[in-house]
Write a protein that holds these residues in place. Structure first.
Motif, mmCIF file in Angstrom:
data_model
loop_
_atom_site.group_PDB
_atom_site.id
_atom_site.type_symbol
_atom_site.label_atom_id
_atom_site.label_comp_id
_atom_site.label_asym_id
_atom_site.label_seq_id
_atom_site.Cartn_x
_atom_site.Cartn_y
_atom_site.Cartn_z
ATOM 1 N N GLU A 76 75.246 22.733 20.001
ATOM 2 C CA GLU A 76 74.136 23.747 19.852
ATOM 3 C C GLU A 76 72.901 23.303 19.803
ATOM 4 N N MET A 79 65.331 29.986 21.767
ATOM 5 C CA MET A 79 66.546 30.568 21.195
ATOM 6 C C MET A 79 67.685 29.507 21.203
ATOM 7 N N MET A 93 74.277 38.055 23.909
ATOM 8 C CA MET A 93 74.509 36.711 24.163
ATOM 9 C C MET A 93 74.617 36.772 25.987
ATOM 10 N N ASP A 131 66.823 37.951 19.547
ATOM 11 C CA ASP A 131 67.104 37.774 17.989
ATOM 12 C C ASP A 131 68.653 37.950 17.696
ATOM 13 N N GLU A 132 69.297 37.310 18.818
ATOM 14 C CA GLU A 132 70.970 37.007 18.293
ATOM 15 C C GLU A 132 71.651 38.386 18.450
ATOM 16 N N ARG A 183 78.425 31.863 17.446
ATOM 17 C CA ARG A 183 78.278 30.199 16.892
ATOM 18 C C ARG A 183 79.559 29.627 16.539
ATOM 19 N N THR A 222 77.985 39.085 15.167
ATOM 20 C CA THR A 222 76.711 38.678 14.848
ATOM 21 C C THR A 222 76.434 37.372 15.627
ATOM 22 N N GLY A 223 75.412 36.710 15.269
ATOM 23 C CA GLY A 223 74.996 35.488 15.966
ATOM 24 C C GLY A 223 75.829 34.225 15.397
ATOM 25 N N LEU A 231 71.867 32.670 22.926
ATOM 26 C CA LEU A 231 71.729 33.886 21.910
ATOM 27 C C LEU A 231 70.276 34.398 21.889
#
Length: 111
Positions: free
Chosen positions: A20, A26, A46, A42-43, A9, A4-5, A39
């Motif tokens: 960040e 984005m 990448m 919509d994440e 992260r 996932t994003g 990202l």
């Protein structure tokens, strides 16, 4: 595995000198002002630094995982579909490699 994003992260921000920001609609990640990861989509993917010759080989070998965005075709960047990654080790390796390409020498020893 579906990364996932938030996974991206967490890994990115664990690297020395990383921050960040939000730009171009984005989340983006920099190491001492040098961009090394975004990202987009919509994440769900990448974009990371990758030497063009390596990038082209990745896209040919694993087109379901890697692709080149049209506006990045002349640059040393590749897109990665998070849902296509094998595991968190692969995610970490890709993020870490991109960070190493952007990090200044004094941070390389720490990361």
């Amino acid at each position: 595995m579906t990364a996932t994003g938030d996974d991206v992260r967490a890994f990115a921000l664990s690297l020395p000198g990383t921050s960040e920001e939000f730009a171009w609609g984005m989340p983006i990640f920099r190491v001492e002002r040098r961009l090394f990861l975004t990202l987009p989509e919509d994440e769900t993917s990448m974009a990371v630094r990758c030497p063009i010759i390596d990038r082209d080989e990745l896209v040919v070998a694993e087109p379901d995982k890697f692709w080149i965005a049209g506006h990045e075709s002349g640059n040393a960047w590749v897109r990665v579909r998070l849902s296509a990654l094998d595991d968190h080790d692969e995610l970490w390796a890709i993020i870490h490699d991109s960070w190493r390409q952007a990090a200044p020498p004094h941070l390389l020893e720490r990361g």
